[in-house]
Design a protein around this motif. Structure first.
Motif, PDB file in Angstrom:
ATOM      1  N   PHE A 142       0.850  -1.184   0.000  1.00  0.00           N
ATOM      2  CA  PHE A 142       0.000   0.000   0.000  1.00  0.00           C
ATOM      3  C   PHE A 142       0.890   1.240   0.000  1.00  0.00           C
ATOM      4  O   PHE A 142       1.792   1.354   0.825  1.00  0.00           O
ATOM      5  CB  PHE A 142      -0.897   0.047   1.237  1.00  0.00           C
ATOM      6  CG  PHE A 142      -2.153  -0.753   1.115  1.00  0.00           C
ATOM      7  CD1 PHE A 142      -3.338  -0.142   0.698  1.00  0.00           C
ATOM      8  CD2 PHE A 142      -2.185  -2.101   1.413  1.00  0.00           C
ATOM      9  CE1 PHE A 142      -4.513  -0.867   0.580  1.00  0.00           C
ATOM     10  CE2 PHE A 142      -3.351  -2.839   1.303  1.00  0.00           C
ATOM     11  CZ  PHE A 142      -4.520  -2.215   0.885  1.00  0.00           C
ATOM     12  N   TYR A 143       0.630   2.146  -0.892  1.00  0.00           N
ATOM     13  CA  TYR A 143       1.366   3.409  -0.916  1.00  0.00           C
ATOM     14  C   TYR A 143       0.852   4.277   0.233  1.00  0.00           C
ATOM     15  O   TYR A 143      -0.355   4.284   0.508  1.00  0.00           O
ATOM     16  CB  TYR A 143       1.172   4.114  -2.267  1.00  0.00           C
ATOM     17  CG  TYR A 143       2.147   5.239  -2.466  1.00  0.00           C
ATOM     18  CD1 TYR A 143       3.469   4.964  -2.803  1.00  0.00           C
ATOM     19  CD2 TYR A 143       1.755   6.555  -2.289  1.00  0.00           C
ATOM     20  CE1 TYR A 143       4.379   5.996  -2.969  1.00  0.00           C
ATOM     21  CE2 TYR A 143       2.654   7.587  -2.454  1.00  0.00           C
ATOM     22  CZ  TYR A 143       3.969   7.305  -2.789  1.00  0.00           C
ATOM     23  OH  TYR A 143       4.870   8.325  -2.952  1.00  0.00           O
ATOM     24  N   PRO A 144       1.733   5.013   0.912  1.00  0.00           N
ATOM     25  CA  PRO A 144       1.277   5.875   2.018  1.00  0.00           C
ATOM     26  C   PRO A 144       0.162   6.821   1.564  1.00  0.00           C
ATOM     27  O   PRO A 144       0.246   7.442   0.508  1.00  0.00           O
ATOM     28  CB  PRO A 144       2.539   6.655   2.395  1.00  0.00           C
ATOM     29  CG  PRO A 144       3.667   5.772   1.962  1.00  0.00           C
ATOM     30  CD  PRO A 144       3.183   5.080   0.717  1.00  0.00           C
ATOM     31  N   GLY A 145      -0.873   6.903   2.367  1.00  0.00           N
ATOM     32  CA  GLY A 145      -1.996   7.780   2.061  1.00  0.00           C
ATOM     33  C   GLY A 145      -3.095   7.138   1.232  1.00  0.00           C
ATOM     34  O   GLY A 145      -4.080   7.790   0.893  1.00  0.00           O
ATOM     35  N   THR A 146      -2.947   5.852   0.938  1.00  0.00           N
ATOM     36  CA  THR A 146      -3.970   5.147   0.160  1.00  0.00           C
ATOM     37  C   THR A 146      -5.305   5.188   0.889  1.00  0.00           C
ATOM     38  O   THR A 146      -5.362   5.098   2.112  1.00  0.00           O
ATOM     39  CB  THR A 146      -3.535   3.686  -0.073  1.00  0.00           C
ATOM     40  OG1 THR A 146      -2.361   3.688  -0.890  1.00  0.00           O
ATOM     41  CG2 THR A 146      -4.612   2.869  -0.753  1.00  0.00           C
ATOM     42  N   LEU A 147      -6.380   5.305   0.116  1.00  0.00           N
ATOM     43  CA  LEU A 147      -7.731   5.322   0.676  1.00  0.00           C
ATOM     44  C   LEU A 147      -8.488   4.065   0.255  1.00  0.00           C
ATOM     45  O   LEU A 147      -8.233   3.504  -0.807  1.00  0.00           O
ATOM     46  CB  LEU A 147      -8.489   6.566   0.213  1.00  0.00           C
ATOM     47  CG  LEU A 147      -7.866   7.897   0.634  1.00  0.00           C
ATOM     48  CD1 LEU A 147      -8.640   9.061   0.025  1.00  0.00           C
ATOM     49  CD2 LEU A 147      -7.806   8.019   2.151  1.00  0.00           C
TER      50      LEU A 147
END
Length: 150
Positions: free
Chosen positions: A59-64
């Motif tokens: 997961f990339y940081p800040g994924t929603l």
């Protein structure tokens, strides 16, 4: 003479186009394999084992995370979602069946979308995972989900 030069130029151009398409197809196949590996060995395995670090690594940081579960709106940051993975009884610990299945992966340049199905507990989730290739690695940058009937 002009005809010969024009014919040679056209043949050379066609060969160049064919070679470029071959390279793009090979790269796309490599990307599909890399995304498949990420889904199977990090996403599915991490969810099954309750290993939030394993799932979180793609997961990339800040994924929603958006969607609906049983008709109720669902929204979380990836951090909150991963906290849920960490703090619930994992499918592995529960002894209940778990099945992750990749239905489709579409790649265009450095972006991709994977449609997957995850059966766990009493749910049958349909997920759409958006990927972006960053520094040579594929990351989930958005997750959408819903549960469907069998």
């Amino acid at each position: 003479m002009k005809t010969v030069l024009l014919t040679a130029f056209m043949l050379w151009t066609i060969q160049g186009i064919k070679a470029q398409n071959t390279i793009k197809m090979e790269n796309q196949q490599e990307d599909v394999l890399a995304i498949t590996d990420a889904i199977e060995n990090y996403y599915f395995k991490g969810i099954y084992e309750g290993d939030e670090m394993l799932v979180g690594s793609i997961f990339y940081p800040g994924t929603l995370v958006f969607g609906d579960v049983n008709g109720q709106s669902y929204f979380k940051t990836a951090d909150l979602y991963l906290d849920g993975v960490k703090n619930r009884q994992s499918p592995k610990e529960s002894g209940k069946p778990f099945k992750g299945e990749i239905l489709n992966i579409k790649v265009v340049n450095s972006i991709a979308v994977a449609e997957i199905n995850v059966k766990m507990y009493e749910f049958n989730y349909r997920d759409f995972l958006s990927f972006h290739k960053i520094n040579g690695k594929w990351f989930i940058v958005n997750k959408m989900l819903t549960n469907i009937s069998d």
